[in-house]
Design an enzyme around this catalytic site. Structure first.
Site, PDB file in Angstrom:
ATOM      1  N   LYS A  23      -0.622   8.418  -3.547  1.00  0.00           N
ATOM      2  CA  LYS A  23      -1.309   8.914  -2.130  1.00  0.00           C
ATOM      3  C   LYS A  23      -0.489  10.268  -2.437  1.00  0.00           C
ATOM      4  CE  LYS A  23      -5.092   6.722  -1.074  1.00  0.00           C
ATOM      5  NZ  LYS A  23      -6.471   7.310  -1.598  1.00  0.00           N
ATOM      6  N   TYR A  65       0.473  -1.403  -0.168  1.00  0.00           N
ATOM      7  CA  TYR A  65       0.272   0.469  -0.358  1.00  0.00           C
ATOM      8  C   TYR A  65       0.995   0.951  -0.182  1.00  0.00           C
ATOM      9  CZ  TYR A  65      -4.336   2.825   0.482  1.00  0.00           C
ATOM     10  OH  TYR A  65      -4.829   3.645   0.355  1.00  0.00           O
TER      11      TYR A  65
END
Length: 404
Positions: A252, A243
């Site tokens: 992100k 992630y």
């Protein structure tokens, strides 16, 4: 109208149909779980745009904004209508239920169904803000998770992938067999190659968020003090390889860099600000697709029990900070942190210990499997308390109408 008894049919964590009554009840339950404000919002309420309003944290942002801030405005999502063979997507039914709650609360919300990446939807939103909401937008919440994005300028279509960066990743994941028995399995994910990182950043990074702000600013629709927040996630070291250190993590990071750029721009132009809001773990349709997240979330719930903070309570805290009902608290990177309850050292140590001990034989004692499986089913309107699943249900639910 089509009426039938719906039973859950799934492939792993993906369900083929959604239950309209269950989806509606799940939205009502979220509404009731959102804390009441210290004082009821007065007046017409601030004008908000929420992009990705039908699921996960975007839905929580919509409901919490209604209750905590009395918002009105435009909600955007991309859902499929019912057909003769299939029900609508769960987000379609959740949107219909949310519209009912907004009407009962006396708040003017318009729900648009379309591709938020397109300039056509941006134009439609801008027209609505101009004609219906006084030509001034106070807040924008950006909560988009998508597999693809087409760039309106070039026509190029980008695809996002879930891959580690720099080498293959082996992680543990939680599965359920056809009989519902849990299995802890180790899986390997091949590393990103070619332009995987760039493609994922183009879909899930800050480009579209920035385009929305630019589009609205060009129409002079940003109110003085306008504030915008993009919803994000950091997560545990246990899931970092796939992630935060993977392709999605690169997206992100780009989202957070975009927030800093927008914050400077908005401060100069309208005395406004832009932030990312880092939320805590939750079972969502997006998160269940990420290897290791199912195991991690089940173990986290096993450690925290009811101390696991649901999305609608987290987003209530976000609205309080954005509106000034509570102090705006940022970390060193300029992010609102709604995940501190999850990432505290003692919680992470307890989860890591269970992670290391988890096997197919021990997982039932370490994770809250009943809660996790029910949460996954509730995403599609099943396993919602108080719903009679033996009764026929109307699947042809209309999208909320609005006058131009």
């Amino acid at each position: 109208m089509s009426e039938r008894v719906l039973t859950p049919r799934n492939r792993g964590f993906l369900f083929l149909d959604s239950h309209p009554t269950g989806c509606a009840k799940a939205v009502t339950d979220m509404w009731q779980a959102c804390p009441d404000p210290a004082e009821e919002p007065e007046g017409p309420g601030p004008v908000a745009l929420i992009i990705g309003s039908s699921a996960g944290y975007g839905l929580a942002a919509t409901l919490a904004g209604l209750k905590r801030a009395g918002i009105r405005g435009v909600m955007v999502s991309f859902e499929k209508a019912p057909t003769e063979r299939r029900t609508a997507t769960a987000g379609w039914y959740r949107t219909a239920a949310t519209a009912g709650i907004a009407r009962a609360a006396g708040r003017d919300l318009v729900f648009l169904n379309g591709d938020a990446f397109s300039d056509a939807v941006k134009d439609e939103v801008a027209d609505l803000v101009e004609r219906r909401f006084g030509g001034r937008l106070d807040y924008l919440i950006y909560s988009v998770a998508a597999p693809r994005r087409t760039d309106p300028d070039t026509g190029a279509t980008y695809s996002s992938v879930l891959k580690p960066v720099g080498g293959a990743s082996r992680t543990r994941t939680l599965l359920f067999d056809d009989r519902g028995a849990p299995e802890v399995r180790e899986v390997e994910t091949a590393p990103a190659e070619g332009d995987d990182v760039e493609q994922t950043v183009a879909v899930m990074g800050g480009a579209d968020w920035e385009r929305w702000i630019g589009h609205l600013a060009a129409r002079d629709l940003l109110a003085d003090g306008f504030a915008t927040a993009a919803l994000s996630y950091i997560g545990s070291p246990l899931t970092a390889a796939i992630y935060r250190q993977g392709t999605i993590g690169a997206a992100k990071a780009d989202l957070e860099a975009t927030a800093r750029t927008l914050d400077e721009r908005l401060a100069k132009t309208v005395g406004g600000r832009a932030v990312t809001s880092v939320n805590g773990a939750a079972v969502t349709q997006s998160s269940t697709a990420i290897p290791g997240i199912a195991l991690y979330t089940g173990l986290l719930r096993g450690v925290l029990g009811d101390g696991l903070v649901p999305p609608v309570r987290q987003l209530a805290a976000l609205w309080d900070q954005l509106t000034g009902a509570a102090p705006l608290v940022l970390d060193d990177e300029g992010r609102i942190r709604l995940d501190r309850w999850e990432l505290s050292e003692d919680v992470q140590a307890a989860v890591a210990g269970r992670w290391d001990a988890a096997t197919s034989d021990t997982i039932a004692a370490l994770a809250d499997l009943a809660w996790f499986r029910a949460e996954v089913r509730r995403l599609y309107g099943f396993s919602v308390p108080g719903v009679d699943y033996t009764a026929p249900v109307t699947t042809d639910v209309p999208w909320p109408e609005h006058t131009p």
